[in-house]
Scaffold this motif. Structure first.
Motif, short mmCIF file in Angstrom:
data_model
loop_
_atom_site.label_atom_id
_atom_site.label_comp_id
_atom_site.label_asym_id
_atom_site.label_seq_id
_atom_site.Cartn_x
_atom_site.Cartn_y
_atom_site.Cartn_z
N ARG A 224 0.82 -1.22 0.00
CA ARG A 224 0.00 0.00 0.00
C ARG A 224 0.86 1.27 0.00
O ARG A 224 0.53 2.26 -0.66
N GLU A 225 1.97 1.25 0.70
CA GLU A 225 2.77 2.46 0.89
C GLU A 225 3.91 2.61 -0.11
O GLU A 225 4.46 3.70 -0.27
N PHE A 226 4.26 1.53 -0.80
CA PHE A 226 5.45 1.52 -1.63
C PHE A 226 5.44 2.59 -2.73
O PHE A 226 6.48 3.23 -2.97
N PRO A 227 4.35 2.82 -3.44
CA PRO A 227 4.39 3.82 -4.53
C PRO A 227 4.84 5.20 -4.09
O PRO A 227 5.51 5.92 -4.85
N TYR A 228 4.52 5.60 -2.87
CA TYR A 228 4.94 6.91 -2.38
C TYR A 228 6.45 6.96 -2.19
O TYR A 228 7.09 7.99 -2.46
N HIS A 229 7.02 5.86 -1.75
CA HIS A 229 8.48 5.81 -1.57
C HIS A 229 9.18 5.81 -2.92
O HIS A 229 10.27 6.40 -3.05
N VAL A 230 8.61 5.14 -3.89
CA VAL A 230 9.19 5.16 -5.24
C VAL A 230 9.29 6.60 -5.73
O VAL A 230 10.32 7.03 -6.25
N LYS A 231 8.22 7.35 -5.56
CA LYS A 231 8.21 8.75 -6.01
C LYS A 231 9.20 9.59 -5.21
O LYS A 231 10.01 10.35 -5.78
N GLN A 232 9.19 9.46 -3.89
CA GLN A 232 10.06 10.29 -3.05
C GLN A 232 11.53 10.06 -3.33
O GLN A 232 12.34 10.97 -3.20
N ARG A 233 11.88 8.85 -3.71
CA ARG A 233 13.29 8.51 -3.90
C ARG A 233 13.73 8.67 -5.36
O ARG A 233 14.78 8.19 -5.76
N GLY A 234 12.92 9.36 -6.15
CA GLY A 234 13.31 9.65 -7.52
C GLY A 234 13.33 8.43 -8.42
O GLY A 234 14.00 8.43 -9.46
N ALA A 235 12.60 7.39 -8.04
CA ALA A 235 12.62 6.15 -8.80
C ALA A 235 11.44 6.00 -9.75
O ALA A 235 11.32 4.98 -10.43
N LEU A 236 10.55 7.00 -9.80
CA LEU A 236 9.38 6.92 -10.68
C LEU A 236 9.74 7.50 -12.04
O LEU A 236 9.97 8.70 -12.19
N LEU A 237 9.81 6.64 -13.04
CA LEU A 237 10.21 7.03 -14.38
C LEU A 237 9.02 7.65 -15.12
O LEU A 237 7.96 7.05 -15.21
N ALA A 238 9.20 8.85 -15.64
CA ALA A 238 8.12 9.52 -16.37
C ALA A 238 7.68 8.67 -17.56
O ALA A 238 6.49 8.48 -17.79
N LYS A 239 8.65 8.16 -18.32
CA LYS A 239 8.33 7.26 -19.42
C LYS A 239 8.31 5.82 -18.91
O LYS A 239 9.03 4.94 -19.37
N GLY A 240 7.45 5.59 -17.90
CA GLY A 240 7.39 4.28 -17.27
C GLY A 240 7.03 3.15 -18.21
O GLY A 240 7.34 1.99 -17.95
N TRP A 241 6.40 3.49 -19.33
CA TRP A 241 6.04 2.45 -20.29
C TRP A 241 7.26 1.73 -20.85
O TRP A 241 7.16 0.58 -21.31
N LEU A 242 8.44 2.40 -20.80
CA LEU A 242 9.65 1.74 -21.27
C LEU A 242 9.99 0.52 -20.40
O LEU A 242 10.51 -0.48 -20.90
N LEU A 243 9.71 0.61 -19.12
CA LEU A 243 9.89 -0.53 -18.23
C LEU A 243 8.80 -1.56 -18.45
O LEU A 243 9.08 -2.77 -18.55
N GLY A 244 7.56 -1.10 -18.54
CA GLY A 244 6.46 -2.02 -18.73
C GLY A 244 6.59 -2.82 -20.01
O GLY A 244 6.37 -4.04 -20.02
N LEU A 245 6.97 -2.16 -21.10
CA LEU A 245 7.12 -2.85 -22.38
C LEU A 245 8.18 -3.95 -22.29
O LEU A 245 7.99 -5.06 -22.82
N GLN A 246 9.29 -3.64 -21.60
CA GLN A 246 10.36 -4.64 -21.52
C GLN A 246 9.93 -5.86 -20.71
O GLN A 246 10.20 -7.00 -21.10
N PHE A 247 9.26 -5.63 -19.58
CA PHE A 247 8.83 -6.78 -18.77
C PHE A 247 7.65 -7.50 -19.40
O PHE A 247 7.51 -8.72 -19.25
#
Length: 345
Positions: A224-247
């Motif tokens: 439940r809390e993890f997405p906020y930590h991803v954002k706070q730590r600079g780990a949220l990729l704006a072009k996140g689809w690049l990760l999604g496409l690869q996986f």
């Protein structure tokens, strides 16, 4: 130059490059909210037999380790880990920078034993001044370990049981998880990990993706809390689809496992070939990180033959353990060439 020193030297499996090229002109919603990323998450849930798991993508291994640990622990807690672990040795204090101490435990083979965790927690609870001491809140292990060794399912179950008794979060770093699962010596599956861990990662960087790691979270609070930590730590990729496409590509038609199996099969060829030539090993296992022992003279001669490899460790008798890695892109003829060169040492 034929390189065997690590397992992330090549770009990506052709299927990913083709998918990226085909999608070059497409428009996608930002931050991984697109359909392909959601499909990738669902494919991973299916592979893990964990329909309710949270799945999150970030770019790199250190990034996902510090984000998971920072998100999971209270500010007075630390993470138990083997002395050889990646978070202790190769992350430049990234975990400590989150405000959490790495509580290192000795290890002869890169693995933690359940009794070590139990003894540490008992000692902590028995200390009358426990609130002066960093509280253990998590156990970190990796599959494979930094030495290439493997945890069995029984070992993971035993560690899981200790973690449940002492209310510890169990985190498995899977930067090389596919290579572990496809080793002939592994009796563990993705569903086993989902059942026994609070969180584990599935590495893409070392296993056919250009970049990317997936965190699979079954712990409800952390999920439940993890997405906020991803954002706070600079780990949220704006072009996140690049990760999604690869996986999405890796988990379509079992490509992730097929690519990993290629590396695992060649690791067996390398291991058996070295053993036949009379080489001893720093650790005996059949995973993609092989650690044969050479004399210093043999190391120098092998380097002259234009092979690159890692210096793993020095032995008391003056010999040297080197690290040779196979990957999804390793060529069978390169393994044959290496074995021929080592026969001539």
């Amino acid at each position: 130059m034929i390189r065997f020193e690590c397992d992330y030297l090549e770009g990506a499996v052709p299927e990913i490059l083709e998918a990226l090229a085909a999608s070059a002109g497409e428009q996608h919603p930002g931050y991984g909210t697109d359909e392909r990323t959601e499909h990738a998450k669902e494919l991973i849930r299916q592979a893990c037999d964990a329909p309710d798991a949270g799945v999150y993508f970030v770019v790199g291994g250190t990034q996902i380790n510090l984000t998971v640990i920072g998100a999971a622990l209270k500010n007075y807690q630390g993470v138990l880990a083997p002395v050889t672990s990646h978070i202790n040795v190769h992350e430049a204090g990234a975990i400590e920078l989150t405000g959490h101490k790495v509580l290192i435990l000795p290890s002869e083979d890169g693995k933690l034993q359940p009794q070590q965790i139990e003894e540490y927690c008992r000692a902590y609870q028995a200390d009358t001044h426990g609130f002066h001491i960093v509280q253990p809140g998590m156990v970190y292990i990796s599959q494979t370990t930094e030495t290439g060794t493997l945890y069995s399912k029984a070992e993971l179950e035993a560690i899981h049981d200790v973690c449940r008794r002492y209310d510890l979060i169990l985190f498995v770093d899977g930067a090389r998880l596919g290579y572990a699962l496809e080793s002939p010596d592994c009796d563990m599956t993705l569903p086993d990990l989902a059942r026994l861990c609070d969180v584990f990662t599935i590495g893409g960087t070392k296993q056919g993706a250009l970049f990317g790691e997936a965190a699979v979270i079954t712990n409800e609070t952390l999920k439940r809390e993890f997405p906020y930590h991803v954002k706070q730590r600079g780990a949220l990729l704006a072009k996140g689809w690049l990760l999604g496409l690869q996986f999405e590509t890796l988990f379509t038609d079992d490509l992730y496992f097929k690519a990993a199996r290629h590396a695992a099969d060649l690791a067996v060829v390398l291991h058996e070939g070295l053993k036949k030539l009379g080489f001893d090993f720093f650790y005996h296992h059949r995973t993609n990180q092989q650690l044969p022992i050479l004399t210093k003279e043999q190391c120098d001669k092998l380097a002259e033959k234009e092979f690159t490899f890692d210096h793993f460790g020095d032995l008391p008798d003056g010999r040297v353990a080197i690290r040779l890695c196979t990957s999804w892109a390793t060529k069978a003829e390169d393994v044959d060439a290496l074995l021929t060169a080592m026969e001539e040492l």
